[in-house]
Design an enzyme around this catalytic site. Structure first.
Site, PDB file in Angstrom:
ATOM      1  N   HIS A  36      -2.268   5.754  -4.587  1.00 43.51           N
ATOM      2  CA  HIS A  36      -2.653   4.347  -4.619  1.00 43.51           C
ATOM      3  C   HIS A  36      -1.858   3.618  -3.543  1.00 43.51           C
ATOM      4  O   HIS A  36      -0.659   3.390  -3.698  1.00 43.51           O
ATOM      5  CB  HIS A  36      -2.379   3.766  -6.003  1.00 43.51           C
ATOM      6  CG  HIS A  36      -2.894   2.369  -6.183  1.00 43.51           C
ATOM      7  ND1 HIS A  36      -3.547   1.672  -5.187  1.00 43.51           N
ATOM      8  CD2 HIS A  36      -2.870   1.536  -7.257  1.00 43.51           C
ATOM      9  CE1 HIS A  36      -3.875   0.476  -5.629  1.00 43.51           C
ATOM     10  NE2 HIS A  36      -3.482   0.370  -6.879  1.00 43.51           N
ATOM     11  N   HIS A  51     -12.043   1.737  -7.655  1.00 46.24           N
ATOM     12  CA  HIS A  51     -10.615   1.439  -7.578  1.00 46.24           C
ATOM     13  C   HIS A  51      -9.878   2.640  -8.190  1.00 46.24           C
ATOM     14  O   HIS A  51      -8.893   3.094  -7.630  1.00 46.24           O
ATOM     15  CB  HIS A  51     -10.322   0.134  -8.309  1.00 46.24           C
ATOM     16  CG  HIS A  51      -8.906  -0.321  -8.169  1.00 46.24           C
ATOM     17  ND1 HIS A  51      -8.329  -0.550  -6.948  1.00 46.24           N
ATOM     18  CD2 HIS A  51      -7.928  -0.558  -9.084  1.00 46.24           C
ATOM     19  CE1 HIS A  51      -7.060  -0.925  -7.122  1.00 46.24           C
ATOM     20  NE2 HIS A  51      -6.802  -0.928  -8.407  1.00 46.24           N
ATOM     21  N   CYS A  77      -2.919  -5.422  -5.140  1.00 44.27           N
ATOM     22  CA  CYS A  77      -3.669  -4.242  -4.686  1.00 44.27           C
ATOM     23  C   CYS A  77      -5.049  -4.533  -4.117  1.00 44.27           C
ATOM     24  O   CYS A  77      -5.712  -3.625  -3.615  1.00 44.27           O
ATOM     25  CB  CYS A  77      -3.731  -3.223  -5.807  1.00 44.27           C
ATOM     26  SG  CYS A  77      -2.077  -2.726  -6.314  1.00 44.27           S
TER      27      CYS A  77
END
Lengths: 85, 581
Positions: B323, B288, B161
């Site tokens: 996400h 994040h 990620c």
């Protein structure tokens, strides 16, 4: 119950790849996580898959596993009370 | 003395809240989330909300002017669209005579296509080109061609990620080293059944729209998209400037963040130090903030450690986009630039209740001048990176960039014939039990190379892998098909990302330093060596463990055989330790 415990141990050894451990090595009352067998959070998720796959029990929240997965006896007890298959 | 500044001269973005920068900006300002019911991905778990790009593959092809009925990967198509937008935005039409580099961050690569045709490929000879497109690097090369920059040098980074943010960091470093004139950096990631099911086995997907930092948060929603920025040195027409960055490793766990957010803390601190800034110089942090119980509390702890006196505005825009995994770093960088240019703080949607141990996020604010913002991007295995973006150029701390030479202290290569049993001398049976053959071979070669070099913990770990954790991934894909997306093993998914080896070795050696994985087909190792030597040359590391690990699988071997392609090496594990001379 004893038969369930034996089967359960074999299923755990297989799912968690505990290659060097036999069912006899796992004490029914010994903790599975931390100082005991030394399982971790990913193993807890694998145990949830075992409950689903073999006993038709679905846990919605991984936090529920904390009490259930203390030791072999607590898991076997939970299975015998909640199994759907 | 050099005082170069890194200018961001263009951006392109498409995600759940818009197919270009203008529509993304509009959704952000209106507070309209793009998290919806699944429409383009086909999965049994369609009750899970997702942030999809609202375009079909055919619509994307039309936007790119592609007249080809062949199935194409969404990752590739979205990436090409975002790259085109970025170049157009930067006003770059002709790149003749310029050294152009395209750096793409992805983990899914062409897997969205592989999984769609997985069963069919086993028998249908007309689909034999598809398996090759599975590689992340192949997706990047195709993206470059579709975007009209086929002559650019290409590179692919895969640190789960944080991939796209690490692409931007490498781009800045290449400009600073004068190895490029124009860098297009970012990432692209399509939703896939593979990672939707994978995250589902980890039980971190919320069945409701995600609520980052909220007391009732119950996980993340997956999203997809692509974003690229154009980076140039000392440009007169900048949208914003990159003034600092940090890449560090949490070295804690394959899928969880440490309680005190050590990796995140180190990455943010490094980025601020490089920018020559105090924490109070930052007005906004794009967190994040995935919405999982673990990430948000760990990141909050790290934020509190960095911003001890006064917390800047913090929000997670994953509440808008979902996400977007490997693309999230560049999507959120683009969002930071839009916020900075338009004087607003994007909202952290869904937050109502303060969570113990967490920061209180900003619920949206307009008319705020943002001079410097910090963008966080963290990945599985603790691959944590942070970027400082500024409205005006900050004179970099003016010092000569050092130029050290390096030498190879050790070099170990293993193949399928090597006995991996000797790994028992290094690793306990409880830890060995989960490792596949490639992971074992990689560990054995790395630990032997480190031992031979007399180094317990290197300053940095740089890994190359064309196919990643191939047999693990293919096994997971087989299980998805065989079990109809049920009863899947989290153990397989947690080891399926390309950066698994690099982060596992970091965890083993306790290495919190720079950590990266290159996945650019046959050039993976070349890029890893470029980066490792750069780290030593510029004085950022005195020792670097470089690894090159790949394996084949019987299924993909059979595809190659049927297509008449040369067979892949069954197993390759090569580790070197580079040290400063």
């Amino acid at each position: 119950m004893e038969e369930l415990i034996q089967t359960l141990k074999e299923q755990i050894i297989d799912a968690l790849n505990l290659e060097e451990i036999t069912p006899e090595d796992i004490d029914n009352d010994a903790p599975l996580f931390g100082d005991g067998l030394g399982l971790d959070s990913i193993d807890a998720l694998e145990l949830i898959v075992i409950l689903d796959r073999f006993y038709g029990i679905k846990l919605a929240n991984p936090a529920e596993g904390k009490e259930i997965f203390k030791n072999i006896n607590t898991i076997a007890d939970y299975i015998s009370k909640n199994r759907t298959k | 003395m050099t005082q170069d500044s890194i200018s961001i001269t263009g951006l392109g973005i498409l995600c759940a809240i818009g197919n270009d920068a203008e529509s993304v900006l509009d959704s952000l300002r209106k507070g309209v989330s793009g998290i919806r019911r699944m429409k383009y991905l086909s999965s049994k778990h369609d009750y899970l909300p997702v942030g999809e790009v609202q375009l079909s593959e055919d619509q994307m092809k039309a936007m790119l002017g592609i007249d080809n009925p062949q199935p194409m990967s969404r990752t590739t198509l979205m990436g090409a669209i975002a790259i085109r937008q970025a170049l157009q935005h930067a006003g770059i039409e002709d790149v003749t005579g310029k050294r152009v580099v395209l750096i793409n961050g992805t983990t899914v690569g062409g897997m969205d296509l592989t999984e769609k045709y997985f069963q069919q490929m086993k028998t249908d000879d007309s689909l034999l080109d598809l398996p090759q497109g599975n590689e992340c690097g192949k997706s990047t090369v195709e993206m470059a061609e579709l975007a009209g920059v086929g002559t650019a040098r290409t590179c692919t980074i895969s640190t789960a990620c944080s991939s796209a943010l690490n692409s931007i960091i490498l781009g800045c470093e290449m400009l600073r080293a004068d190895d490029a004139d124009i860098v297009i950096a970012g990432g692209s990631e399509a939703l896939s059944k593979f990672h939707l099911n994978g995250f589902n086995t980890l039980m971190i997907l919320d069945k409701q729209p995600c609520r980052p930092f909220d007391a009732t948060r119950a996980g993340l929603n997956l999203g997809e998209g692509a974003a690229f920025v154009v980076l140039e040195k000392n440009s007169a027409k900048s949208l914003a400037y990159v003034s600092g960055y940090g890449n560090r490793c949490d070295a804690f766990h394959q899928t969880a963040s440490s309680e005190n957010g050590e990796g995140a803390y180190l990455a943010m601190t490094e980025a601020l130090n490089m920018a020559g800034m105090k924490p109070s110089d930052i007005q906004y942090v794009n967190a994040h903030g995935t919405g999982t119980p673990n990430n948000d509390v760990s990141e909050s702890q790290a934020l509190k450690r960095v911003f001890t006196e006064k917390m800047p505005y913090v929000s997670s825009t994953k509440s808008f986009t979902g996400h977007t995994t490997s693309a999230s770093g560049s999507i959120e960088t683009a969002i930071c630039i839009l916020a900075m240019q338009n004087d607003f703080v994007p909202a952290n949607l869904g937050w109502t209740q303060q969570s113990e141990g967490c920061i209180a996020p900003c619920l949206g604010l307009s008319g705020v001048q943002l001079d410097n913002v910090l963008c966080n991007s963290f990945g599985f295995g603790g691959n944590d990176s942070s970027l400082v973006i500024s409205k005006v150029a900050h004179a970099e701390i003016s010092h000569e960039r050092p130029c050290h030479e390096y030498e190879t202290a050790s070099h170990i290569t293993l193949s399928a014939e090597d006995d991996l049993k000797s790994l028992k001398a290094f690793i306990s049976p409880m830890e060995l039990r989960r490792m596949g053959t490639l992971m074992k071979a990689a560990h054995l070669s790395a630990l032997r190379a480190l031992k031979e070099a007399g180094i317990e913990c290197p300053d940095a770990i740089v890994t190359a892998t064309a196919k990643g954790m191939f047999s693990t991934s293919i096994q997971f894909l087989e299980d998805i098909n065989a079990n109809d997306e049920e009863l899947l093993k989290p153990t397989l998914f947690m080891q399926s990302t390309h950066n698994t080896i690099s982060s596992a070795i970091a965890i083993r050696t306790g290495c919190h330093g720079y950590n990266i994985t290159y996945s650019h087909s046959d050039d993976s190792f070349k890029w890893a060596m470029y980066d490792a030597s750069r780290l030593i040359r510029t004085g950022k590391a005195r020792s670097v463990l470089v690894g090159f690990y790949d394996e084949s699988t019987p299924l993909f071997d059979s595809f190659d055989e049927r297509a008449g392609r040369k067979p892949s090496e069954p197993l390759h594990a090569e580790s070197l330790v580079l040290i400063r001379k």
